[in-house]
Enzyme design. Sequence first.
Site, short mmCIF file in Angstrom:
data_model
loop_
_atom_site.label_atom_id
_atom_site.label_comp_id
_atom_site.label_asym_id
_atom_site.label_seq_id
_atom_site.Cartn_x
_atom_site.Cartn_y
_atom_site.Cartn_z
N SER A 150 3.73 64.18 20.54
CA SER A 150 2.57 64.32 19.64
C SER A 150 1.28 64.54 20.42
CB SER A 150 2.46 63.13 18.69
OG SER A 150 2.30 61.90 19.36
N GLY A 151 1.19 64.02 21.63
CA GLY A 151 0.14 64.44 22.56
C GLY A 151 -1.32 64.15 22.22
N GLY A 152 -1.56 63.29 21.23
CA GLY A 152 -2.94 62.99 20.88
C GLY A 152 -3.34 63.56 19.52
N SER A 204 9.76 63.73 18.75
CA SER A 204 10.00 62.67 19.73
C SER A 204 8.63 62.05 19.99
CB SER A 204 10.60 63.25 21.02
OG SER A 204 10.70 62.24 22.00
N ARG A 208 2.78 57.98 20.04
CA ARG A 208 1.63 57.54 19.25
C ARG A 208 1.74 57.88 17.77
NH1 ARG A 208 -2.31 60.28 23.51
NH2 ARG A 208 -0.31 61.28 23.96
N LYS A 260 11.50 68.81 25.35
CA LYS A 260 10.41 68.09 24.68
C LYS A 260 9.09 68.72 25.08
CE LYS A 260 8.32 63.52 24.13
NZ LYS A 260 8.59 62.11 23.88
N GLU A 320 10.74 67.33 29.67
CA GLU A 320 9.41 67.30 29.04
C GLU A 320 8.32 67.86 29.94
OE1 GLU A 320 7.82 63.40 28.03
OE2 GLU A 320 6.26 64.28 26.77
P1 13P Z 1 3.15 60.97 22.41
O1 13P Z 1 3.91 61.42 21.18
O2 13P Z 1 2.28 59.78 22.17
O3 13P Z 1 2.47 62.11 23.12
O4 13P Z 1 4.24 60.41 23.42
C1 13P Z 1 5.42 61.08 23.59
C2 13P Z 1 5.90 60.90 24.96
O5 13P Z 1 7.00 60.43 25.16
C3 13P Z 1 5.04 61.33 26.06
O6 13P Z 1 5.77 61.32 27.25
#
Ligand code: 13P
Length: 341
Positions: A263-265, A291, A294, A222, A177
């Site tokens: 999803s990143g925000g 994956s 939030r 990811k 990731e």
């Molecule tokens: P988000 O989808 O909330 O960004 O989290 C995914 C994640 O595993 C971040 O490391």
Amino acid sequence: MTERLEDIAAKMVADAKGILAADESTSTIKKRFDSINLESTEEARRDYREMLFRADDAMKNYISGVILYEETLFQKAADGTPLAELIKAAGSIPGIKVDTGAKPQTFFPGETITEGLDGLGDRFKKYYEAGARFAKWRGVIAIADGLPTWGSIKANSQALARYAALAQANGIVPIVEPEVLMDGAPGTHSIDTCAEVTEWVLRTVFQDLYDARVSLEGMILKPNMVIDGKNARKASVEEVAAKTVKVLKATVPSAVPGIAFLSGGQSSEEATAHLSAMNAGYDLPWGLTYSYGRALQADALEAWGGKKENVAAGQRAFTHRAKMNSLAAAGKWTKEQEKAA
Ligand code: 13P
């Protein structure tokens, strides 16, 4: 018989299922619980995660794997069943976040380097024993004036590659990731800047994975989507989908079985809409799924609110989001289905 990495990786992205990222560190889950005025005790964290893993319909039909924080991997449900067993009983795979966090990078103001490599080989043995068959390591790249730097991209990329090799050597599929932040400060960058930086980062990561002799067939990527900064949002769903697919096709070898986005925000519905547009509109060489942390949990957390009597409502909210994302992984989500629920 030991399971093959390729088979585990393929299962993680098959059948329009995706991954639940429930691996918030103790400090991150505290922030999430603060939003519902709930104290973050070990028991509250257990209750919350148990609620999710016992949402049978969601877990069986839409969730191929769950990323856990170390505490959860070794935690037991209220009735004494290990939480990892609940996940397995639903036909899903337990996974484990193994990095120990992004720390300020010496001599690189505004940038971080992810730690956790020392002793990681031994930790993997312990996690495998507890049932984990995949892992996650997150490197973080911030966009700002003069950032990112090559020195930070390279250091994070090499750490990801070393982690991935250690995971595979221990029979565990690495989720690699490299996150180019959408919500870092100042968050005013354009979608084209995000595309440029994401391409640079992914080219570097795949070169380092090759140099580290990581098997591409036995890993999952990811990434972030290519999207404008949180304080600059104006790109359409179609533009996000087109620019994300373009960068991924230019950088991710087709030997990689699957890509599962963070999803990143993004809002929950945006994250779903973007994923669906990519799967509906493009011919892709890899499985493309979710994956999300939030974007899968926000509604469930709110519906639950930390109250026993709301467990069923929390599970319904989680199941709905998981179902919408599964439709998106098949390229079949529509706004109408969103409302039908
Ligand atoms: P988000 O989808 O909330 O960004 O989290 C995914 C994640 O595993 C971040 O490391």
